[in-house]
Design a protein around this motif. Structure first.
Motif: not given
Length: 445
Positions: A1-14, A308-314
């Motif tokens: 099981m490996t996390t997809p490579d694209w997650v390394d670069h993502v910054v989420w807007w929730q 970490g994989t950062p998230v910004v809450y709207y």
């Protein structure tokens, strides 16, 4: 099981879509027309990109009774938000901008109007869906008699699913695959902590067999995060320990709490990369906690410079305030509507939005931070110097919570100020910080 490579670069807007779009608090009558509100969210995708984010993490979008976490139909978009065509257009427009889309799956419990539950209530213990739930049938049950049933944490309108029932696992896997097939990139698993890990492992193995590039993050509040990730075959969990340490350390001027949390955070990173955040749809706004202290910027610096994989809450990027209250409707203040377009936002929030742009830009130029480690070099109640590093890179962060300027020791390798306000002496090793100041430093370029 490996996390997809694209997650390394993502910054989420929730985003919490029902609140964001100003939808009604409860589902309309069955014959009410569909309200096409998802296009309202589509109109904000350029705003997301301009901020520097690259992922849209959606709250519940499926048919539900009220707040979205009481799902009634997992295969249909909530008619308060739109229909399949609206969802398809949102995903299409997001992907055209390079934006990933994360869905919120409520698979621990359902609303009372969920069709398999209604079938069980109407047909009794012999119903084909009776074993989907933890129903306690009274002796000599007759139609129309309401049995007792397991619920979610005492909320009797939220019907707990029976995760030992194979048909439930098949159903959840099918729902996930249905929406991944329509273009979603992954799932946030609501209340994952309340679901047995073997259930997640079986379901996610099933889904990954068809969608190996999908991302799965579970909502866990406390506990043994690495063990939960491994047992459930998850990619990540929500890092609530770090969230609490960030706002609490800043509010109380106690960096020792944060330093202890960073030691724990490093141990988690040996197994997985957590989902990191300073706000979400379930907690008091970070601006309400910190803005009066002048330390809101410090929280943002921590979010975007720590692994970490950062998230910004709207709304957090605009300094929105809101207090979470433990009462009916107590989430409304933290789940507000947004205007029709960014042009209608108040100018008051622009400086904070620009700080998000600056720090997200810094993060994306140093994307290796995602799975790095952190070590503390200097620590007191009101001052902190730490380094984020991997085998070939380093960043240094210095913070001052005092209302007077200070000079702090920094590692000799910290030679250039990349962001913030700090003055290095000519030979390096000492950094002057203003009152309530911070700086991000890098090696000599």
């Amino acid at each position: 099981m490996t996390t997809p490579d694209w997650v390394d670069h993502v910054v989420w807007w929730q985003v919490y879509p029902l609140g964001f779009t100003g939808a009604e608090q409860a589902a309309p009558e069955t014959d009410a027309p569909v309200r096409h509100r998802l296009p309202h969210l589509t109109a904000w995708l350029d705003y997301l990109v301009e901020m520097g984010a690259s992922g849209l993490a959606l709250g519940p979008v499926f048919a539900s009774e009220t707040h979205g976490y009481d799902t009634t139909d997992y295969y249909h978009i909530d008619p308060r938000l739109g229909d399949d065509a609206d969802f398809d257009e949102l995903v299409r427009e997001a992907h055209a901008r390079g934006i990933r889309v994360l869905l919120d799956g409520v698979f621990n419990h359902t609303g009372r109007s969920f069709a398999p539950f209604r079938q069980a209530l109407e047909q009794g213990p012999e119903a084909s869906t009776a074993d989907w739930f933890g129903i306690t049938w009274p002796e000599g049950w007759t139609p129309g008699t309401e049995p007792d049933y397991a619920d979610f944490e005492g909320h009797h309108h939220l019907v707990a699913l029976n995760h030992a029932e194979p048909a439930v696992a098949d159903f959840v896997a099918d729902v996930m695959k249905h929406w991944l097939g329509r273009g979603a990139d992954g799932w946030r698993l609501d209340a994952a902590y309340a679901v047995p890990s073997p259930f997640w492992a079986a379901v996610l193995d099933n889904v990954r067999s068809e969608f190996p590039d999908a991302y799965f993050v579970g909502e866990y509040i406390h506990g043994d995060y690495p063990a939960d990730v491994l047992a459930g075959h998850l990619d990540a969990v929500t890092q609530y320990e770090l969230w609490k340490a960030v706002w609490s350390s800043l509010a109380e001027a106690n960096f020792y709490e944060l330093a202890a949390a960073l030691e724990r955070h490093n141990t988690f990173l040996d197994t997985f990369v957590p989902l990191t955040f300073i706000g979400n749809h379930d907690v008091t706004r970070i601006a309400s906690r910190l803005d009066p202290s002048g330390r809101l910027a410090h929280a943002l610096v921590l979010l975007f410079t720590l692994p970490g994989t950062p998230v910004v809450y709207y709304g957090d990027e605009q300094g929105y305030r809101g207090i979470k209250e433990d009462r009916a409707g107590g989430d409304d203040d933290i789940r507000p509507s947004f205007p029709a377009s960014p042009d209608e936002l108040s100018a008051i929030g622009q400086p904070l939005y620009h700080l998000h742009q600056e720090l997200i830009g810094l993060r994306r130029r140093h994307h290796w931070v995602h799975a790095a480690r952190a070590r503390v070099h200097s620590l007191s109640n009101e001052q902190l110097v730490y380094e984020v590093y991997d085998a070939g890179h380093s960043l240094f962060v210095a913070m001052n919570l005092a209302d007077t300027s200070v000079t702090v020791q920094v590692p000799a390798a910290a030679r250039d100020v990349l962001a913030g306000a700090g003055g290095l002496d000519g030979t390096g090793g000492r950094l002057a910080l203003p009152a309530s100041g911070w700086a991000v430093l890098g090696p000599a370029s």
